[in-house]
Design an enzyme around this catalytic site. Structure first.
Site, mmCIF file in Angstrom:
data_model
loop_
_atom_site.group_PDB
_atom_site.id
_atom_site.type_symbol
_atom_site.label_atom_id
_atom_site.label_comp_id
_atom_site.label_asym_id
_atom_site.label_seq_id
_atom_site.Cartn_x
_atom_site.Cartn_y
_atom_site.Cartn_z
ATOM 1 N N GLY A 16 52.568 44.080 -31.713
ATOM 2 C CA GLY A 16 53.990 43.945 -31.418
ATOM 3 C C GLY A 16 54.392 42.589 -30.874
ATOM 4 O O GLY A 16 53.951 41.543 -31.352
ATOM 5 N N ILE A 17 55.247 42.603 -29.848
ATOM 6 C CA ILE A 17 55.773 41.371 -29.270
ATOM 7 C C ILE A 17 54.644 40.527 -28.679
ATOM 8 O O ILE A 17 54.633 39.293 -28.810
ATOM 9 C CB ILE A 17 56.824 41.696 -28.195
ATOM 10 N N ASN A 84 53.647 41.347 -20.835
ATOM 11 C CA ASN A 84 54.213 42.080 -21.965
ATOM 12 C C ASN A 84 53.712 43.520 -22.058
ATOM 13 O O ASN A 84 54.395 44.376 -22.615
ATOM 14 C CB ASN A 84 53.880 41.343 -23.271
ATOM 15 N N TYR A 154 61.698 54.812 -18.575
ATOM 16 C CA TYR A 154 61.630 53.460 -19.144
ATOM 17 C C TYR A 154 62.719 52.578 -18.543
ATOM 18 O O TYR A 154 62.465 51.427 -18.169
ATOM 19 C CB TYR A 154 61.786 53.547 -20.659
ATOM 20 N N THR A 191 58.342 47.585 -33.512
ATOM 21 C CA THR A 191 56.993 47.518 -32.969
ATOM 22 C C THR A 191 56.351 48.899 -32.992
ATOM 23 O O THR A 191 57.040 49.913 -33.105
ATOM 24 C CB THR A 191 57.007 47.026 -31.502
ATOM 25 N N LEU A 193 55.308 50.468 -30.483
ATOM 26 C CA LEU A 193 55.827 51.203 -29.331
ATOM 27 C C LEU A 193 57.146 51.895 -29.674
ATOM 28 O O LEU A 193 57.350 53.074 -29.346
ATOM 29 C CB LEU A 193 56.034 50.255 -28.152
ATOM 30 N N GLN A 260 78.462 44.477 -25.786
ATOM 31 C CA GLN A 260 79.498 45.440 -26.192
ATOM 32 C C GLN A 260 80.270 45.964 -24.983
ATOM 33 O O GLN A 260 79.693 46.227 -23.953
ATOM 34 C CB GLN A 260 78.846 46.613 -26.934
#
Length: 260
Positions: A16-17, A84, A154, A191, A193, A260
Site C-alpha cells: 500500500g502507501i 505508516n 479508526y 490499498t 487495508l 465539502q
C-alpha cells in the site's frame, strides 16, 4: 534525487502507501529501511528485487523498537521516519470488542509514539548533520479530521495521530531539536487495508464490496479513490528539503473530501 544521501525508515512498508513511499524514496536517492510483520522470506518475495533493508517488527512492541533503533544506528543516522503502519476497525461502536479497540490503538497510536520515542536520538543526529531538520511524517487520514459511520475506532486512532503530530512538532521546535513533524491525511486509497475494510462491511450487511468501493469514489469530489503513489508523492515532499519551513502541519490528499 531529492533525498540523496539521506536515510529513511518506513513502517508498514511492504504494501500500500508504505510500499509506494519506500519505492519513491529510493528513486530519489534515499537509503530505505522498512518494517512490517511478515517473515524475512515473505518480505523478500514481496520486495521483488527492491534493495530496501527489511526489519521484521511489530510496531506496538517496545522491545522490538529497541532492536530496530539498534539496527539503524549501526548504519549511521536517520533523516526521515514515516509512521505508516496501521490497521482498521470497522463496525458499529456497540459491536466493537474492547480487544479490537485496544488492538487498533496499540498499532495506530502506540506504534507512532514508540517510533518517535526510540528514533528520537537518531533523527536528532540526522538533523544536526544536514542543513535541514530531520522529518517525521505521521500517516493520519481524513478520518482523523471528520467522522464516518461504523469507524469509531479508526476515527479515534487517526485523530490521536493528528494531535500527537502537533504536540511533538511544538515540543521539538521550542526545544531547538532539529526534527520536523507533520501529518498527512489521505482520502480513500486503493490499498489492501481499504479492500479488507470493504470486505468486512460487506460481511456486516452494508452492501457488496464493489458497490461500496464505487460509492467512495462517487462521494469524492474528484470522482475516484487515490492510488498509493499519489500519497507517496506528498510524503516525499514532506521528507524533502522543500518543506523545510513546515512543522505541525496537516497535509490533506483527499480528492477534495474534507473541503465539502
Amino acid at each position: 534525487m531529492r533525498l540523496q544521501g539521506k536515510t529513511a525508515l518506513v513502517t508498514g512498508g511492504l504494501r500500500g502507501i508504505g510500499r509506494a513511499t519506500a519505492d519513491r524514496f529510493a528513486e530519489e536517492g534515499a537509503k530505505v529501511f522498512i518494517t512490517d510483520i511478515d517473515t524475512p522470506e515473505s518480505a523478500k518475495a514481496l520486495l521483488d528485487g527492491q534493495t530496501h533493508q527489511y526489519i521484521q517488527a511489530n510496531v506496538a512492541e517496545e522491545a522490538e523498537w529497541e532492536s530496530v533503533a539498534e539496527i539503524i544506528s549501526a548504519a549511521g543516522v536517520l533523516n526521515c521516519l514515516v509512521n505508516n503502519a496501521g490497521v482498521d476497525c470497522v463496525g458499529p461502536v456497540q459491536g466493537t470488542s474492547l480487544a479490537d479497540w485496544r488492538r487498533i490503538m496499540s498499532i495506530n497510536v502506540d506504534g507512532a509514539f514508540l517510533a518517535v520515542k526510540h528514533c528520537h536520538d537518531l533523527l536528532s543526529k540526522g538533523g544536526q548533520d544536514t542543513k535541514v531538520e530531520s522529518s517525521v511524517i505521521n500517516v493520519s487520514s481524513i478520518m482523523g479530521k471528520v467522522g464516518y459511520t461504523d469507524t469509531s475506532g479508526y476515527n479515534t486512532s487517526k485523530g490521536a495521530i493528528k494531535l500527537f503530530t502537533k504536540a511533538t512538532a511544538i515540543e521539538f521546535a521550542t526545544k531547538k531539536t532539529p526534527i520536523r513533524v507533520n501529518s498527512i491525511h489521505p482520502g480513500f486509497v486503493s490499498t489492501p487495508l481499504l479492500n479488507a475494510g470493504m470486505e468486512r462491511l460487506e460481511e456486516n450487511g452494508a452492501g457488496f464490496k464493489s458497490d461500496l468501493m464505487q460509492m467512495l469514489g462517487d462521494m469524492t469530489p474528484m470522482g475516484r479513490v487515490a492510488e498509493p503513489a499519489e500519497i507517496a508523492n506528498a510524503i516525499l515532499f514532506l521528507a524533502s528539503d522543500e518543506s523545510a519551513y513546515m512543522t505541525g502541519s496537516e497535509v490533506m490528499v483527499d480528492g477534495g473530501w474534507t473541503a465539502q
